[in-house]
Every structure is written in C-alpha cells, then in structure tokens.
Design a protein around this motif. Structure first.
Motif, mmCIF file in Angstrom:
data_model
loop_
_atom_site.group_PDB
_atom_site.id
_atom_site.type_symbol
_atom_site.label_atom_id
_atom_site.label_comp_id
_atom_site.label_asym_id
_atom_site.label_seq_id
_atom_site.Cartn_x
_atom_site.Cartn_y
_atom_site.Cartn_z
ATOM 1 N N LEU A 115 0.811 -1.222 0.000
ATOM 2 C CA LEU A 115 0.000 0.000 0.000
ATOM 3 C C LEU A 115 0.843 1.270 0.000
ATOM 4 O O LEU A 115 0.382 2.309 -0.451
ATOM 5 C CB LEU A 115 -0.940 0.020 1.216
ATOM 6 C CG LEU A 115 -1.928 -1.141 1.346
ATOM 7 C CD1 LEU A 115 -2.828 -0.910 2.548
ATOM 8 C CD2 LEU A 115 -2.748 -1.332 0.071
ATOM 9 N N GLY A 116 2.049 1.212 0.539
ATOM 10 C CA GLY A 116 2.912 2.391 0.524
ATOM 11 C C GLY A 116 2.923 3.213 1.785
ATOM 12 O O GLY A 116 3.447 4.336 1.788
ATOM 13 N N LEU A 140 1.839 3.244 11.786
ATOM 14 C CA LEU A 140 2.045 3.470 10.361
ATOM 15 C C LEU A 140 1.674 4.895 9.985
ATOM 16 O O LEU A 140 0.648 5.424 10.419
ATOM 17 C CB LEU A 140 1.203 2.479 9.545
ATOM 18 C CG LEU A 140 1.508 0.998 9.790
ATOM 19 C CD1 LEU A 140 0.424 0.127 9.184
ATOM 20 C CD2 LEU A 140 2.871 0.636 9.220
ATOM 21 N N ARG A 141 2.512 5.498 9.142
ATOM 22 C CA ARG A 141 2.315 6.880 8.720
ATOM 23 C C ARG A 141 1.761 6.961 7.302
ATOM 24 O O ARG A 141 2.018 6.094 6.459
ATOM 25 C CB ARG A 141 3.638 7.639 8.772
ATOM 26 C CG ARG A 141 4.214 7.829 10.164
ATOM 27 C CD ARG A 141 5.545 8.550 10.102
ATOM 28 N NE ARG A 141 5.426 9.868 9.443
ATOM 29 C CZ ARG A 141 6.467 10.625 9.115
ATOM 30 N NH1 ARG A 141 7.699 10.210 9.365
ATOM 31 N NH2 ARG A 141 6.272 11.800 8.522
ATOM 32 N N MET A 142 1.008 8.058 7.041
ATOM 33 C CA MET A 142 0.525 8.383 5.707
ATOM 34 C C MET A 142 0.979 9.768 5.266
ATOM 35 O O MET A 142 0.860 10.118 4.093
ATOM 36 C CB MET A 142 -1.006 8.340 5.660
ATOM 37 C CG MET A 142 -1.638 7.008 5.936
ATOM 38 S SD MET A 142 -3.447 7.134 5.912
ATOM 39 C CE MET A 142 -3.745 7.503 4.178
ATOM 40 N N PRO A 159 10.221 13.884 7.597
ATOM 41 C CA PRO A 159 9.241 13.907 6.514
ATOM 42 C C PRO A 159 8.716 12.509 6.210
ATOM 43 O O PRO A 159 9.397 11.506 6.426
ATOM 44 C CB PRO A 159 10.041 14.467 5.320
ATOM 45 C CG PRO A 159 11.213 15.151 5.932
ATOM 46 C CD PRO A 159 11.545 14.392 7.169
ATOM 47 N N PHE A 160 7.492 12.457 5.690
ATOM 48 C CA PHE A 160 6.922 11.169 5.273
ATOM 49 C C PHE A 160 7.662 10.648 4.051
ATOM 50 O O PHE A 160 7.990 11.397 3.134
ATOM 51 C CB PHE A 160 5.436 11.335 4.928
ATOM 52 C CG PHE A 160 4.834 10.104 4.281
ATOM 53 C CD1 PHE A 160 4.535 8.986 5.044
ATOM 54 C CD2 PHE A 160 4.594 10.070 2.913
ATOM 55 C CE1 PHE A 160 3.996 7.853 4.455
ATOM 56 C CE2 PHE A 160 4.055 8.940 2.318
ATOM 57 C CZ PHE A 160 3.755 7.830 3.086
ATOM 58 N N GLN A 161 7.907 9.348 4.040
ATOM 59 C CA GLN A 161 8.596 8.741 2.906
ATOM 60 C C GLN A 161 8.055 7.336 2.673
ATOM 61 O O GLN A 161 8.111 6.486 3.555
ATOM 62 C CB GLN A 161 10.107 8.685 3.142
ATOM 63 C CG GLN A 161 10.908 8.226 1.938
ATOM 64 C CD GLN A 161 12.408 8.382 2.148
ATOM 65 O OE1 GLN A 161 12.855 8.673 3.253
ATOM 66 N NE2 GLN A 161 13.182 8.183 1.099
ATOM 67 N N SER A 162 7.524 7.109 1.476
ATOM 68 C CA SER A 162 7.025 5.799 1.101
ATOM 69 C C SER A 162 8.061 5.048 0.275
ATOM 70 O O SER A 162 8.771 5.650 -0.538
ATOM 71 C CB SER A 162 5.733 5.933 0.290
ATOM 72 O OG SER A 162 5.324 4.679 -0.228
ATOM 73 N N SER A 172 3.394 9.377 -5.468
ATOM 74 C CA SER A 172 2.711 10.590 -5.017
ATOM 75 C C SER A 172 2.333 10.463 -3.553
ATOM 76 O O SER A 172 2.258 9.357 -3.011
ATOM 77 C CB SER A 172 1.442 10.810 -5.854
ATOM 78 O OG SER A 172 0.485 9.783 -5.590
ATOM 79 N N PRO A 173 2.060 11.586 -2.888
ATOM 80 C CA PRO A 173 1.640 11.519 -1.484
ATOM 81 C C PRO A 173 0.197 11.073 -1.342
ATOM 82 O O PRO A 173 -0.604 11.167 -2.284
ATOM 83 C CB PRO A 173 1.816 12.962 -1.005
ATOM 84 C CG PRO A 173 1.649 13.793 -2.236
ATOM 85 C CD PRO A 173 2.230 12.973 -3.356
#
Length: 304
Positions: free
Chosen positions: A28-29, A42-44, A127-130, A135-136
C-alpha cells in the motif's frame, strides 16, 4: 456547536503483525513509524501516525480516532454528548502519550464501536517517505480517509443521530437492488470537504467495518498498487472501477484483518455550504467486479 473536523486515525486488531507490515508498507505504501512486539504505528503523511495495528486474538476494526480543532472544541463536544446522556470517559496521560495527542476521550457508538475523540495529533520528526508510492496520500483537511461501518441491524436513524452529534451531515444515499428483493443501502456522511469520512452500510456481512479508503494524488499509483497486490497473491474484493457519487477511481483488496482497503484516486471534494443531498441507485458507475467472479471468468476463458 463544536464538532469534529476529521477522521484522524484508525486502530486495527490482528493476529499477525509481520503480515500487516508487509501488506501496509510494501503493497500500500504506508511508512513504518514504530514497531514493537505488540503493535505497529504506520504513517501516511507528516503526522506521527494514522494507523495503529495492534496484536490481538481477534481480527478487524478496533477503534477510530476523530479530531477536533482544539481543546476548547473538544471539551465542548464532550459536554454536548454527555448532555445527551452518552457516556464519555476522559483518557489519562498515558493513553494520550500512546496516541500522541494532546487530549483524548473515549466513548462507544450505537454499534458498540470504540470511538476516540482527540485534539492535537502530533507531527513526526521526519518527513513522510514511502518505499513504493510516486505521489503523497491525500490527507490534510480531509483526514486519513473514510470508513464504512456495517449497521448490523441497528436502526440507521439512531446511528446517524449519534454521529450527527459529532458534526456529521448526510452527503448522499445509494440503494442498489443486488438481486430481486435484496437491496444494498449505504448512507454517506461528511464532516469536512471530503465527500464522506463515514458511511453506514446495510449489508448482511458479519463484520464491524466493511472497508477503509485511502487516497493517493496520482492515478498511476492506483494501477501500480493494484499490480503489487496482484503479484503478491492478495484477495481482491473488487477490481478497478469508479463510484458515481464521490467519483473515486479505486480497487478493493482484503487486509490481513479481513476487512478491505479501498485504494483510490480522484475523490470528490464538496462545498459543504451548497451541497444538495442526492439519492442514487448504483454503487459503481463501472467496474468494481467481485474478484472471485473475474478469476472464474479468466479461468473459463483460458480453458477454451
């Protein structure tokens, strides 16, 4: 009247944290923020977390966190609930620290679901990082996404009146005849510009939550996630398709906790001041075919 401004986070029970980590992060990322022997955070986005996956003997929805703008709005909302004879308990400093919020209260909705009312969900230090997304995720003022709760035979008006005290308003209703005499009915409710942060489904399924939707800001990420889930052998509840009301392009994939994730793009943002409630007769404009039906058709095709 004070009200909630977003669906801030989701709590999920699982019997297998490792399975959930692989599903959420690699497919899912989402980003792993913290891992212990008992839970995953878990972060989004920039927030410290949006998902809590906790080890439990059961599988499925555990709790939902709804956020108010500030402490004053939260206290006013809690008082209003209590004035309507609804039991609301104040969470202690340990629970607030665990949830990484400034203040927290807990209550139960008419379905028996645990609802956490909070303010001040903290930001992460980085910062968020997938690992996989281009894309975010779409969060911000729209919150973490939307959830669809199963009514379980409880009167819909009773549920809507309860969530109305939180500030939810009806967006639209879809009643689709699935078979002669069998109608699937879903009421969609909003608390901000997101078309719906909550929906109530009258469907004969033995679960608290049918699905939770997460949205990305690039359509390609939907297709790439679909491919990742297919390559991993995931069970699809519904294939790619689009809804007529929120215009979401999406697919549905089963989680390790049995409910589904709707992974989508292009969700409608409404103007709450001018929106008119709609009544529709079709859950999907196109696509969203049941995964097992598509698999059977492909199998029949390959045999010819």
């Amino acid at each position: 009247m004070s009200h909630i401004t977003e669906l801030a986070y989701l709590g999920v029970n699982t019997t297998n944290l490792s399975e959930w980590e692989k599903f959420a992060v690699d497919l899912l990322g989402l980003q792993l923020a913290k891992k212990t022997g008992q839970q995953l955070l878990l972060r989004m986005d920039e927030k410290a977390y949006r998902w809590i996956i906790q080890l439990d003997d059961s599988k499925g929805h555990a709790f939902t966190g709804f956020a108010c703008q500030d402490e004053s709005a939260l206290k006013s909302l809690v008082q209003n609930l209590r004035d309507h004879n609804i039991t609301v308990l104040e969470g202690d400093a340990n629970l607030a620290a665990e949830r990484q919020v400034e203040h927290i209260y807990t209550t139960l909705d008419p379905l028996g679901n645990c609802v956490e009312l909070v303010c001040g969900l903290k930001d992460a230090d980085t910062p968020f990082q997938s690992k996989v997304l281009r894309s975010p995720f779409v969060t911000g003022q729209g919150g973490a996404g939307h959830q669809v709760l199963v009514e379980q035979g409880v009167d819909r008006k009773k549920i809507m009146d309860w969530y109305g005290l939180l500030g939810f308003k009806l967006t639209d209703v879809i009643d689709q005849e699935m078979a002669p005499g069998i109608v699937a009915s879903v009421a969609f409710l909003h608390c901000n510009g997101r078309h719906h942060s909550l929906a109530l489904a009258n469907m004969p399924i033995p679960m608290k939550m049918h699905h939770f939707m997460i949205e990305v800001s690039d359509m390609s990420d939907v297709g790439l996630a679909f491919d990742r889930c297919m390559d991993a052998g995931c069970e699809f509840e519904m294939t790619l398709g689009m809804h007529p009301n929120d215009q979401m392009f999406s697919f549905y994939v089963r989680t390790p906790s049995l409910f589904s994730i709707e992974f989508g793009w292009g969700g409608l943002v409404i103007d709450e001041k001018t929106w008119q409630v709609q009544h529709l007769e079709q859950l999907s404009s196109w696509g969203h075919r049941p995964g097992h039906v598509v698999a059977e058709k492909l199998s029949m095709t390959s045999q010819h």
